[in-house]
Write a protein that holds these residues in place. Structure first.
Motif, PDB file in Angstrom:
ATOM      1  N   UNK A  11       0.852  -1.186   0.000  1.00 53.34           N
ATOM      2  CA  UNK A  11       0.000   0.000   0.000  1.00 53.34           C
ATOM      3  C   UNK A  11       0.889   1.237   0.000  1.00 53.34           C
ATOM      4  N   UNK A  12       0.527   2.219  -0.807  1.00 56.41           N
ATOM      5  CA  UNK A  12       1.295   3.451  -0.902  1.00 56.41           C
ATOM      6  C   UNK A  12       0.379   4.658  -0.934  1.00 56.41           C
ATOM      7  N   UNK A  13       0.988   5.823  -0.860  1.00 53.71           N
ATOM      8  CA  UNK A  13       0.215   7.075  -0.840  1.00 53.71           C
ATOM      9  C   UNK A  13       0.816   8.059  -1.824  1.00 53.71           C
ATOM     10  N   UNK A  14      -0.051   8.614  -2.666  1.00 52.82           N
ATOM     11  CA  UNK A  14       0.341   9.695  -3.577  1.00 52.82           C
ATOM     12  C   UNK A  14      -0.089  11.007  -2.912  1.00 52.82           C
ATOM     13  N   UNK A  15       0.850  11.659  -2.258  1.00 53.93           N
ATOM     14  CA  UNK A  15       0.562  12.887  -1.506  1.00 53.93           C
ATOM     15  C   UNK A  15       0.732  14.083  -2.433  1.00 53.93           C
ATOM     16  N   UNK A  16      -0.283  14.949  -2.475  1.00 56.73           N
ATOM     17  CA  UNK A  16      -0.281  16.080  -3.407  1.00 56.73           C
ATOM     18  C   UNK A  16      -0.455  17.397  -2.659  1.00 56.73           C
ATOM     19  N   UNK A  17       0.118  18.425  -3.252  1.00 59.52           N
ATOM     20  CA  UNK A  17      -0.177  19.794  -2.829  1.00 59.52           C
ATOM     21  C   UNK A  17      -0.935  20.466  -3.959  1.00 59.52           C
ATOM     22  N   UNK A  18      -2.161  20.878  -3.673  1.00 60.71           N
ATOM     23  CA  UNK A  18      -3.024  21.454  -4.706  1.00 60.71           C
ATOM     24  C   UNK A  18      -2.497  22.814  -5.152  1.00 60.71           C
ATOM     25  N   UNK A  19      -2.881  23.284  -6.348  1.00 59.39           N
ATOM     26  CA  UNK A  19      -2.466  24.623  -6.802  1.00 59.39           C
ATOM     27  C   UNK A  19      -2.954  25.706  -5.853  1.00 59.39           C
ATOM     28  N   UNK A  20      -2.105  26.706  -5.628  1.00 59.52           N
ATOM     29  CA  UNK A  20      -2.435  27.822  -4.747  1.00 59.52           C
ATOM     30  C   UNK A  20      -2.822  29.071  -5.533  1.00 59.52           C
ATOM     31  N   UNK A  38       4.653  14.292  -3.909  1.00 60.88           N
ATOM     32  CA  UNK A  38       5.784  13.890  -3.078  1.00 60.88           C
ATOM     33  C   UNK A  38       6.333  12.551  -3.572  1.00 60.88           C
ATOM     34  N   UNK A  39       7.614  12.526  -3.924  1.00 62.06           N
ATOM     35  CA  UNK A  39       8.295  11.287  -4.292  1.00 62.06           C
ATOM     36  C   UNK A  39       9.524  11.139  -3.410  1.00 62.06           C
ATOM     37  N   UNK A  40       9.883   9.888  -3.140  1.00 65.63           N
ATOM     38  CA  UNK A  40      11.013   9.581  -2.261  1.00 65.63           C
ATOM     39  C   UNK A  40      11.983   8.681  -2.999  1.00 65.63           C
ATOM     40  N   UNK A  41      13.229   8.696  -2.531  1.00 65.42           N
ATOM     41  CA  UNK A  41      14.300   7.910  -3.138  1.00 65.42           C
ATOM     42  C   UNK A  41      14.589   6.705  -2.264  1.00 65.42           C
ATOM     43  N   UNK A  42      14.512   5.503  -2.844  1.00 67.14           N
ATOM     44  CA  UNK A  42      14.715   4.278  -2.086  1.00 67.14           C
ATOM     45  C   UNK A  42      16.169   3.881  -1.965  1.00 67.14           C
ATOM     46  N   UNK A  43      16.396   2.724  -1.331  1.00 68.78           N
ATOM     47  CA  UNK A  43      17.760   2.229  -1.143  1.00 68.78           C
ATOM     48  C   UNK A  43      18.442   1.915  -2.468  1.00 68.78           C
ATOM     49  N   UNK A  64       6.683   6.758  -5.152  1.00 69.64           N
ATOM     50  CA  UNK A  64       5.826   7.176  -4.049  1.00 69.64           C
ATOM     51  C   UNK A  64       6.060   6.255  -2.851  1.00 69.64           C
ATOM     52  N   UNK A  65       5.964   6.764  -1.636  1.00 67.84           N
ATOM     53  CA  UNK A  65       6.196   5.911  -0.462  1.00 67.84           C
ATOM     54  C   UNK A  65       5.191   4.763  -0.401  1.00 67.84           C
ATOM     55  N   UNK A  66       5.690   3.545  -0.138  1.00 65.76           N
ATOM     56  CA  UNK A  66       4.841   2.350  -0.083  1.00 65.76           C
ATOM     57  C   UNK A  66       5.533   1.294   0.759  1.00 65.76           C
TER      58      UNK A  66
END
Length: 340
Positions: free
Chosen positions: A69-78, A219-224, A230-232
């Motif tokens: 399970x992972x999450x696609x975290x977004x910041x909406x346009x301001x 939001x994207x993350x860098x793995x090993x 995306x974080x999962x």
């Protein structure tokens, strides 16, 4: 031999049975004895062999996939997007058309005579050469040259910057509260709105949330292994998808963020096939990853000490994600991304 004799005896005509009944009786006995033989013949030619019995190794083999399970975290346009040049020109045309067709502006309805606001209005109308338009400049809508008041292609008067300057200049107070005209050098300029381009945009800092204010950031993350995504994480038996997604976000990016998971239904999924040996044995499991969608309202990601092994993070737009993610990874999640 005995069966043949019995059939012959059964089918032989007797004095008490007519020949027609004897013939029908013979056919009946023939079908009775031939049906088992036919069934045996068909079973030997058309039967499908039963599947092999499951061995202890295959009966207890683990499934070749892990559910993640992972999450696609977004910041909406301001901010709203910039208008297209055609949209600017059309807005300008509509405003000028409105200025031509509207009724004369009756100042006595809005201003009392000999007041500071009335004097301020008179000064600004004089600068506009008699028109009440704030952001359109001088025009000749009711004169003999009314046909010659349109803009040429590329004229800067219809640009957003020009309209903003006109509105800010119109908002400046030219008359004091005691009805005294303020000298031009003493006029206090109105503070301009915050620029669309921020310091993070100018520096190219992809870790800050105050960049690309008119776009959605992910939001994207860098793995090993050095790959971005995306974080999962694997879903344990005591969690469902949305609980696991919240745990993954807390573990991967810290709890110093005000976030909200939009729903409990995945918006995208990825499948990584398992690695099989020459004998069909599973060398490494595959992954079936289901992504939920979330929003961030405040805070920032913090990867310090996360147990999932992530080493870096970025806030990227859709176009930037396409360059950063692996092609097969991006194809699996692209349909859930907004155009802006």
């Amino acid at each position: 031999m005995a069966a043949h004799a019995f059939l012959h005896a059964a089918t032989a005509p007797s004095s008490s049975v007519c020949s027609r009944c004897a013939t029908g009786q013979a056919r009946t006995w023939s079908r009775f004895y031939s049906s088992p033989a036919a069934a045996e013949a068909s079973s030997t030619t058309d039967a499908v062999p039963p599947p092999p019995a499951a061995t202890p190794a295959t009966r207890h083999a683990p499934p070749p996939y892990d559910v993640r399970s992972g999450l696609i975290l977004t910041r909406a346009p301001l901010l709203t997007r910039r208008l297209h040049p055609f949209e600017n020109a059309f807005f300008f045309y509509q405003k000028r058309l409105e200025e031509r067709l509207n009724t004369p502006f009756i100042t006595s309805i809005y201003f009392k005579p000999d007041t500071a606001r009335r004097l301020d209005w008179n000064l600004k109308v004089q600068e506009r050469q008699g028109t009440v338009a704030k952001e359109l400049g001088v025009y000749n809508g009711k004169s003999a040259r009314a046909w010659d008041d349109e803009l040429k292609v590329g004229d800067g008067l219809s640009s957003q910057e020009s309209m903003l300057d006109s509105l800010l200049r119109d908002a400046e107070a030219r008359v004091s509260d005691d009805a005294e005209v303020i000298a031009p050098e003493d006029v206090v300029p109105v503070e301009r709105p915050v620029e669309r381009e921020t310091e993070a945009d100018r520096k190219g800092d992809v870790r800050r949330l105050d960049r690309k204010l008119d776009r959605t950031l992910y939001l994207v993350v860098k793995g090993k292994d050095g790959a971005w995504g995306f974080p999962a994480d694997v879903v344990p038996k005591d969690e469902n998808l949305h609980e696991a997604a919240q745990r993954v976000l807390d573990q991967a990016a810290g709890v110093n963020m005000n976030t909200w998971i939009v729903g409990r239904v995945p918006v995208a999924h990825l499948v990584t096939e398992p690695t099989l040996g020459a004998d069909g044995s599973v060398q490494s499991k595959g992954h079936k990853t289901f992504f939920l969608k979330g929003r961030i309202m405040a805070g920032q990601a913090d990867l310090k000490g996360n147990p999932l092994g992530y080493t870096d993070f970025k806030w990227l737009t859709r176009e930037e994600l396409q360059k950063e993610l692996a092609p097969e990874y991006f194809r699996g999640v692209r349909n859930m991304m907004a155009e802006r």
